[in-house]
Design an enzyme around this catalytic site. Structure first.
Site, PDB file in Angstrom:
ATOM      1  N   GLY A 118       0.784  -1.242   0.000  1.00  0.00           N
ATOM      2  CA  GLY A 118       0.000   0.000   0.000  1.00  0.00           C
ATOM      3  C   GLY A 118       0.808   1.281   0.000  1.00  0.00           C
ATOM      4  N   CYS A 155      -5.685  -8.589  -4.253  1.00  0.00           N
ATOM      5  CA  CYS A 155      -5.112  -7.413  -3.611  1.00  0.00           C
ATOM      6  C   CYS A 155      -5.565  -6.203  -4.416  1.00  0.00           C
ATOM      7  CB  CYS A 155      -3.588  -7.529  -3.646  1.00  0.00           C
ATOM      8  SG  CYS A 155      -2.723  -6.060  -3.084  1.00  0.00           S
ATOM      9  N   ASN A 156      -6.220  -5.272  -3.751  1.00  0.00           N
ATOM     10  CA  ASN A 156      -6.701  -4.071  -4.450  1.00  0.00           C
ATOM     11  C   ASN A 156      -5.528  -3.242  -4.978  1.00  0.00           C
ATOM     12  OD1 ASN A 156      -9.856  -3.574  -3.724  1.00  0.00           O
ATOM     13  ND2 ASN A 156      -8.825  -4.746  -2.132  1.00  0.00           N
ATOM     14  N   THR A 157      -4.485  -3.113  -4.140  1.00  0.00           N
ATOM     15  CA  THR A 157      -3.347  -2.261  -4.511  1.00  0.00           C
ATOM     16  C   THR A 157      -2.662  -2.814  -5.762  1.00  0.00           C
ATOM     17  OG1 THR A 157      -3.060  -1.973  -2.127  1.00  0.00           O
ATOM     18  CG2 THR A 157      -1.344  -1.071  -3.537  1.00  0.00           C
ATOM     19  N   CYS A 163      -9.530  -2.980   0.665  1.00  0.00           N
ATOM     20  CA  CYS A 163      -8.243  -3.654   0.857  1.00  0.00           C
ATOM     21  C   CYS A 163      -8.607  -5.030   1.395  1.00  0.00           C
ATOM     22  CB  CYS A 163      -7.379  -2.886   1.858  1.00  0.00           C
ATOM     23  SG  CYS A 163      -5.955  -3.820   2.469  1.00  0.00           S
TER      24      CYS A 163
END
Ligand code: DGL
Length: 274
Positions: free
Chosen positions: A45, A76-78, A186
């Site tokens: 992040g 994973c969003n990031t 997240c």
């Protein structure tokens, strides 16, 4: 190898993607799962998008070098916002991210069209969630809040600090905007549901994109690649950092015992040299 019996690759910086594993086990119990936890480089992040994209690509290459995969899930969003299109160009199998399913769910659930997003600094700075939501419905207002401390709390199960006050400091500004829906942007955050829910109140729609992602995977497999017909698939976890620590926390978060032999330590150098 028959297409439907190949494994599904799942990647996150750490334990966040285990939410995807849990839902896969519930909805698609026959699927074989290979999990890559890049704990040696967690958190993603706070890193630049290009750094995250390279790390995630290396993790995926590692999985592809080990097994035949039918599908890759960027849990994973990031990592999703950093390079989903690039992973899709790089790998021959379909690559599914967690952001679009969360976006679609939030846009269809909100009534007052005010949606809050809590996520890592990288995800918030990318502005991907607001862009995609406004594309679907231009009247939607999105209020974003970066929460740099939350993923580490989950990853290390570090509940010695006052997590409730930390969570309040992130959530109150969003509540002031009268949001009716909150996206946990997240994959680490759903583990803090027991802390988040009492702060946001009973009437808030709390959206876990991992759940909607696995629903899309279910539909996708059913319509095209085929579901694995076996009764119970295997799970193998590759960890670039401390495997023992991952083992202990993973068991707690998954809510079922995992076999220590299913945890394989890789070195980040090896992963990076692929
Ligand atoms: N789980 C990752 C996500 O969904 C991020 C955690 C980290 O910062 O590494 O964005």
């Amino acid at each position: 190898m028959i297409e439907n019996s190949k494994a599904i690759g799942v990647l996150d910086s750490g334990v966040g993607g285990l939410g995807i594993v849990k839902y896969l086990k519930e909805l698609l119990p026959g699927e074989n799962i290979l999990y890559y936890a890049d704990t040696a480089h967690m958190p993603y992040g706070s890193k630049s998008a290009s750094e995250v994209k390279n790390l995630a690509t290396n993790g995926m290459k590692y999985l592809c070098a080990k097994h035949e995969l039918k599908l890759l899930i960027v849990a994973c969003n990031t990592a999703t916002v950093a390079g989903l299109e690039c992973y899709r160009k790089h790998f021959p199998m379909p690559v599914i991210g967690v952001v679009k399913p969360g976006v679609k769910a939030a846009v269809s659930i909100t009534k007052n069209k005010k949606i809050g997003l809590i996520a890592t600094v990288g995800t918030v700075n990318s502005n991907t969630y607001p862009k995609l939501m406004v594309e679907l419905d231009p009247s939607i207002k999105v209020y974003q809040m970066p929460c740099p401390k939350l993923a580490g709390i989950v990853e290390n199960q570090d509940f010695n600090q006052d997590v409730i006050s930390i969570a309040k400091s992130y959530l109150y500004p969003l509540l002031n905007n009268e949001i009716d829906s909150l996206i946990l942007g997240c994959t680490h955050y759903p583990s803090l549901y027991h802390i988040i829910r009492p702060i946001v109140g009973k009437s808030m729609n709390v959206i876990d994109p991992s759940f909607f992602t696995v629903r899309e995977v279910y539909d996708f497999l059913t319509q095209s690649l085929g579901r694995n017909p076996q009764r119970e698939g295997y799970q193998i976890f590759y960890v670039s950092g401390q495997s023992w620590k991952f083992y202990q926390i993973a068991q707690k978060l998954l809510g079922y015992p995992i076999n220590i032999s299913s945890i394989r330590q890789t070195t980040s150098d090896f992963a990076l040299s692929l």
